[in-house]
Design an enzyme around this catalytic site. Structure first.
Site, mmCIF file in Angstrom:
data_model
loop_
_atom_site.group_PDB
_atom_site.id
_atom_site.type_symbol
_atom_site.label_atom_id
_atom_site.label_comp_id
_atom_site.label_asym_id
_atom_site.label_seq_id
_atom_site.Cartn_x
_atom_site.Cartn_y
_atom_site.Cartn_z
ATOM 1 N N SER A 76 46.003 -101.621 28.593
ATOM 2 C CA SER A 76 47.083 -101.165 27.741
ATOM 3 C C SER A 76 46.727 -99.972 26.863
ATOM 4 O O SER A 76 47.624 -99.311 26.335
ATOM 5 C CB SER A 76 47.539 -102.321 26.850
ATOM 6 O OG SER A 76 46.495 -102.686 25.958
ATOM 7 N N LYS A 89 44.679 -96.189 18.935
ATOM 8 C CA LYS A 89 45.722 -96.959 19.610
ATOM 9 C C LYS A 89 46.716 -97.434 18.556
ATOM 10 O O LYS A 89 46.316 -97.861 17.462
ATOM 11 C CB LYS A 89 45.073 -98.154 20.315
ATOM 12 C CG LYS A 89 46.009 -98.935 21.236
ATOM 13 C CD LYS A 89 45.229 -100.029 21.976
ATOM 14 C CE LYS A 89 46.081 -100.787 22.974
ATOM 15 N NZ LYS A 89 45.298 -101.829 23.695
ATOM 16 N N SER A 134 41.760 -104.042 28.539
ATOM 17 C CA SER A 134 42.621 -102.949 28.093
ATOM 18 C C SER A 134 41.910 -101.703 27.592
ATOM 19 O O SER A 134 42.546 -100.684 27.345
ATOM 20 C CB SER A 134 43.577 -103.446 26.998
ATOM 21 O OG SER A 134 44.655 -104.134 27.583
#
Ligand SMILES: [Mg+2]
Ligand SMILES: [Zn+2]
Lengths: 494, 100, 490
Positions: free
Chosen positions: A153, A78, A177
């Site tokens: 996310s 990420k 997330s």
């Protein structure tokens, strides 16, 4: 369903020379080249670099060097994890060209283990969102249905694993997330107990909630990646001073005698098809010998309100440093104050601004007690309620996300509707407890459903123990329905 | 229904956060922030004065490091990331007031 | 020096009492910064002692320096504070020298609370708190006069960012500019004595803010105060406080009131001025720092730190005063208990020598020879003082010998022989006295007749003739004898 070797098996084959890493990596790069233009999971991806690393690992293995427990395993990161010499943007214009001078602890551990970073993945800007639509650069699509969001996310990481752009991926979970995109993309996502994985190098959203965790196509892969990244780090004061938990050895323990509660209060927020899968999972665990019972934990429903005060409050402070002085974007003004305002207004997207404003308000004079103070007291209530319930149960079960993947754009203009996605994942975030989403069948729309296992602090191995059982049942279920429908199983081909 | 957060408060909060909210957007912000605060009415209503707040989920105490020098960053690396530098320092526009 | 300002205040202050509380920031003498391993060294090249943590780079996290905590506890204990479980908060405000745009500081649960400091004058000042926090970077201003107000741009060096500070907040117990100076000076001695600070005000390792107000004498109210920032010498401190008090009094006496504000001391104009014209309401949005955990020193840890505390200036002072009684002046004691001289004072006092004499020798003769060479041991000083105590050397000879003994490492006996420092015999002294009387018959007659002013003249001539070997006291006694003999004859 998965005939895939686990990532530890991949690494062992690279080490002993039975399966070189370069061909595997080339196949993955080919997959990326074919589907990435549509999926848009990566913010940074350099195939040349990846090939060089793969070649180097093969060379070392051939020379007899110990290449590490993740040798040749591809990992997507990420893009809120700092990587030295590789851009790290948090999907924000304010960090667009930033190249950190240091790597996150988890990244150092991956590299030491021989893993290959395949790329940096898209996210909601600064991890604020549940659909990966809030990225300043691109919208990531769900590989299972590209009209849908991958969740967020950590949507880029979930999509990358689901699309086979990487063996495994790392995400960060503040209020769900990792778990929610894992559920929406049909992969395993795990949020460890707060403090088991170092946050050093994770660009903070809400410090007291953020936790890095793995995505895998199997419980084994998520567990293997977790074992590598977990463990004490002296650079993070909130890191627990204990060795990384062992979770893979829980594989064949079963759930006989485990007391599992199904959280009715959270189930109530979910759509019927999701609820049905959750009940099937509960029934399955019961058949496997667990003592399953429906329970009510009313305090968990207060989580959403508390979370949407606490997380923005911490974020408003964490994101102050993006000010145009030392790194990142600067929009020059006539004086320093104007420069701050211009830089931050141009650099942050709407959702980030909204949360900074909300958090600033919740901490400001006259409102602190009513909002921030209150929310942190609610957090205590939730922890107490969990403590109480975990006297009677070893684990809890509930859905991960209220629905399957929704359509891109559907909730983009209604912040509150978007926030409601996190209702099932937030309680354990507030408590710092571990939680895992395991794919369990499909919704009415044919898209994956994830069920969520919750446990008390440090029950991470127990979650894996139960997750292995759920995974087995889900696979069994898939085999049966595949045979029944006489068609190939759709999850295996993506 | 009265908004939980007024236009003036939106403007004040924006200044504290060093954000510029376009006048045309202030109403929208006021509404969106109010709706989140509206949702928080469930916790606002609770009487929790005798419940201690939890600031960190897992309690720890006295985490300390030894007073030993570690390697600092090369100055050129750091300065190369800065929007503007001069004389090996970070250059910023005119500062309007002394530090508080 | 600053006496004039004090007088100015005293003159017009019959009706008004000055009320001052001081906030002193001291940089701690650690090897590294408060939350990272960068060197805490003054004077390095700009931006060379910086890392992701003290530069506030995204993703970095703070970890607390154990030594900084220890030094902070030492400060607290030395100031008679209670050391308690404490918490770090974030103080949020945007400023370019503050890398994270928040300062990590202690807020409602500071490490040290409720102490006091007794000043050399005996005045006692309460200490409200002594808490830990991080320093900011340093900005310099381009263009104009170098002041921020006229600068066109600023340059920032983050070497100082994250350096550990203790902020010591006094109660408003200070009532004269002199007391303020005395407080800071004593506090500085304490900080240096416990090894927490190098006490260098000129390098900014000690920085003082003064909260000043006045009230009608006899009243206990606290009126509007103004905070004068960054007073970087004792001299500015006294002057700024006096000026500010006068300003308040003038306002009250003309029917106005001061407004609460932050001010600065203008060294060139010798006035205070408003710092923030456009006063914006600060809202620091304090909240507990989630990246750090609570600091709760155990009683054992606190006790082990207490066990290693050195003797503090006040303890030294009390001990010496007890030994000397009223006979010795405060100034002499303050000099003699300074760090450089105190070991010599202790050694002589422990050898049982006369306290008044050794305080005088330490604070006058020995102090004049600072800095002392390594070979000048306390034993050497005790040997010299003992010679005087036994009457083998005169005070003048002691002075000569001390100068020599701090410049030459030869044994004392050898130095005495080389310098010919032998106390004169009674017979030779009698001869000298006789010859001086013969040389100055007129003066001698007037002295015998009672003109006491001539005593100094005669003693001086005798001392000169003895080449400093005569003991002034013995000469004085001898003259008394001669006068009474002369009177009998006369
Ligand atoms: Mg302070
Ligand atoms: Zn540093």
């Amino acid at each position: 369903m998965t005939a895939d070797p686990s990532i530890f098996e991949v690494a062992r084959a690279v080490q002993d020379g039975s399966q070189a890493c370069l061909p595997t990596v080339e196949a993955i790069l080919a997959t990326i080249a074919a589907r990435e233009p549509e999926i848009r999971a990566f913010l940074f991806h350099d195939p040349e670099q990846v090939l060089r690393e793969a070649q180097a690992i093969d060379d070392r293995a051939r020379a007899g060097d110990v290449v590490g427990p993740l040798a040749g395993v591809t990992v997507a990161l990420k893009d809120n994890l700092t990587t030295e010499e590789t851009p790290t943007t948090c999907a924000s214009k304010i960090l667009e060209h930033w190249v950190p001078p240091y790597s996150a602890t988890v990244v150092e551990r991956l590299r030491a283990a021989g893993a290959i970073v395949i790329g940096k993945t898209n996210l909601d800007e600064f991890a604020m969102g549940s659909s990966t639509e809030n990225s300043a650069f691109q919208v990531t699509k769900n590989p299972l249905d590209t009209t849908r969001v991958p969740g967020g996310s950590s949507g880029g990481s979930a999509a990358a694993v689901a699309a086979r752009f990487a063996h495994v991926a790392l995400g960060s979970d503040t209020g769900g997330s990792i778990r929610q995109p894992a559920a929406l993309c049909g992969v395993v996502g795990f949020k460890p107990t707060y403090g088991l994985v170092s946050r050093y190098g994770l660009i903070a959203f809400a410090s007291s909630l953020d936790q890095i965790g793995p995505f895998g196509r199997s419980v084994e892969d998520a567990g293997a990646l977790f074992e590598i990244i977990a463990g004490h780090d002296s650079r993070d004061s909130t890191s627990l001073d204990r060795p990384a938990p062992q979770v893979l050895d829980r594989k064949d323990r079963g759930v006989e005698g485990l007391r599992v509660g199904v959280v009715a209060d959270l189930v109530n927020f979910c759509s019927p098809d999701v609820v049905r899968r959750c009940r099937e999972a509960a029934d399955g665990l019961a058949r496997a010998g667990a003592l399953v019972e429906e329970v009510s934990v009313p305090a968990t429903t207060l989580g959403l309100s508390a979370y949407y005060i606490i997380a923005p409050a911490e974020a408003s402070s964490n994101l102050a440093r993006f000010d145009g002085v030392r790194f990142g974007l600067r929009e020059e003004g006539a004086d320093m104050t104007e420069t701050y305002v211009k830089t931050r207004s141009a650099g942050f997207g709407a959702e980030v601004k909204r949360r900074i404003m909300l958090g600033t308000y919740a901490l400001s004079a006259g409102y602190y007690e009513a909002y921030y103070g209150k929310a942190q007291r609610v957090r205590t209530l939730i922890i107490r309620a969990f403590d109480e319930i975990y006297r009677r149960f070893d684990l809890l079960l509930c859905p991960t996300s209220p629905t399957t993947a929704f359509r891109t754009g559907d909730k983009a203009n209604d912040p509150m509707a978007m926030y409601l996605n996190d209702v099932c994942t937030i309680p354990s975030s507030l408590a710092g407890h571990p939680a895992m989403s395991v794919p369990f069948g499909e919704g009415d729309d044919g898209l994956p459903v994830g069920v969520q296992l919750l446990g008390p602090a440090l029950s991470d191995p127990l979650l894996f123990q139960a997750a292995f059982v759920l995974q087995e049942m889900a696979n069994e279920h898939k085999r049966l329905s595949a045979a029944r429908l006489d068609r190939t199983d759709r999850g295996g081909d993506v | 229904m009265a908004l939980k957060i007024t236009r003036d408060e939106v403007a004040h909060v924006a200044f504290l956060a060093r954000l510029l909210i376009d006048p045309s957007e202030i109403d929208q912000y006021a509404e969106q922030l109010s709706s989140v605060l509206e949702h928080a009415a469930d916790i606002e209503a609770l009487e929790l004065n005798d419940v201690e707040p939890t600031f960190r989920p897992i309690p720890l105490e006295n985490v300390l490091r030894e007073d030993v020098v570690t390697v600092s960053l090369p100055r050129d690396t750091v300065l190369s990331q800065a929007p503007e530098t001069a004389q090996n320092m970070f250059l910023v526009p005119k500062i309007l007031s002394e530090a508080p | 020096m600053s006496g004039k300002d004090d007088t100015m205040f005293e003159e017009i202050s019959d009706a008004w009492e000055l009320v001052v509380g001081l906030e002193v920031h001291t940089e701690l003498k650690t090897t590294t910064k408060l939350f990272c391993g960068c060197s805490n060294q003054f004077g390095s090249e700009p931006n060379t002692n910086i890392c992701p943590v003290c530069l506030g780079l995204p993703g970095s996290l703070p970890v607390l320096n154990r030594h900084a905590v220890e030094l902070s506890i030492r400060v607290g204990l030395a100031l008679n504070c209670t050391v308690q479980a404490s918490l770090f908060h974030r103080k949020n405000y945007f400023y370019p020298d503050m890398p994270k745009d928040y300062q990590i500081s202690q807020y409602d649960l500071p490490l040290n609370i409720r102490g006091h400091l007794v000043l050399p004058s005996g005045h006692r000042v309460g200490i409200e708190r002594a808490h830990m926090e991080e320093d900011t970077g340093k900005s310099s201003h381009l263009g104009g006069s170098g002041r921020i107000s006229s600068a066109s741009a600023s340059l920032i060096d983050y070497n100082r960012s994250g350096v550990p500070l203790v902020e010591i907040v006094s109660a408003p117990d200070i009532h004269t500019p002199e007391q303020a100076r005395e407080y800071v000076s004593e506090l500085r001695s304490v900080l240096v004595a416990v090894g927490a600070s190098d006490g260098k005000m000129e390098e900014g390792s000690l920085r003082v803010d003064a909260n000043v107000s006045v009230r009608p004498r006899g009243s206990t109210e606290l009126r509007t105060r103004c905070e004068i920032k960054n007073l970087n010498s004792l001299r500015s401190l006294g002057r700024a406080i006096a000026h500010e008090a006068n300003r308040h009094i003038a306002l009250y006496e003309s029917g106005e009131s001061p407004t609460q504000q932050t001010r600065f001391w203008d060294e060139s104009g010798q006035v205070t001025g408003a710092l923030r014209t456009k006063e914006e309401a600060n809202d620091y949005r304090y909240f507990p720092e989630p990246d750090l955990v609570p600091l709760a020193p155990s009683q054992e840890w606190i006790q082990s730190i207490r066990d290693t505390l050195p003797e503090l200036p006040q303890q030294r002072r009390e001990w010496v005063m007890d030994l000397c009684g009223e006979a010795t002046t405060n100034d002499r004691i303050e000099t003699a208990i300074s760090d450089e001289l105190y070991p010599f004072l202790v050694a002589t006092l422990r050898s049982g020598l006369s306290p008044q004499r050794v305080v005088a020798r330490t604070s006058n003769e020995l102090a004049a020879e600072l800095p002392l060479p390594n070979y000048f041991s306390t034993e050497r000083f005790v040997e010299i003082c003992s010679l005087e105590e036994r009457g083998e050397l005169t005070p003048t000879q002691v002075k000569t010998l001390l100068t020599e003994a701090t410049h030459d490492d030869a044994p004392i006996s050898e130095l005495i022989a080389r310098l010919g420092l032998v106390a004169i015999s009674a017979d030779s002294l009698a001869e000298i006295v006789n010859s001086v009387i013969e040389e100055s018959p007129a003066e001698w007659t007037r002295f015998v007749e009672g003109e006491q002013q001539l005593r100094g003249f005669l003693v001086g001539k005798i001392m000169k003739a003895s080449k400093g070997k005569a003991d002034g006291k013995v000469v004085g006694e001898m003259l008394v004898e001669r006068v009474s003999a002369a009177k009998k004859v006369g």
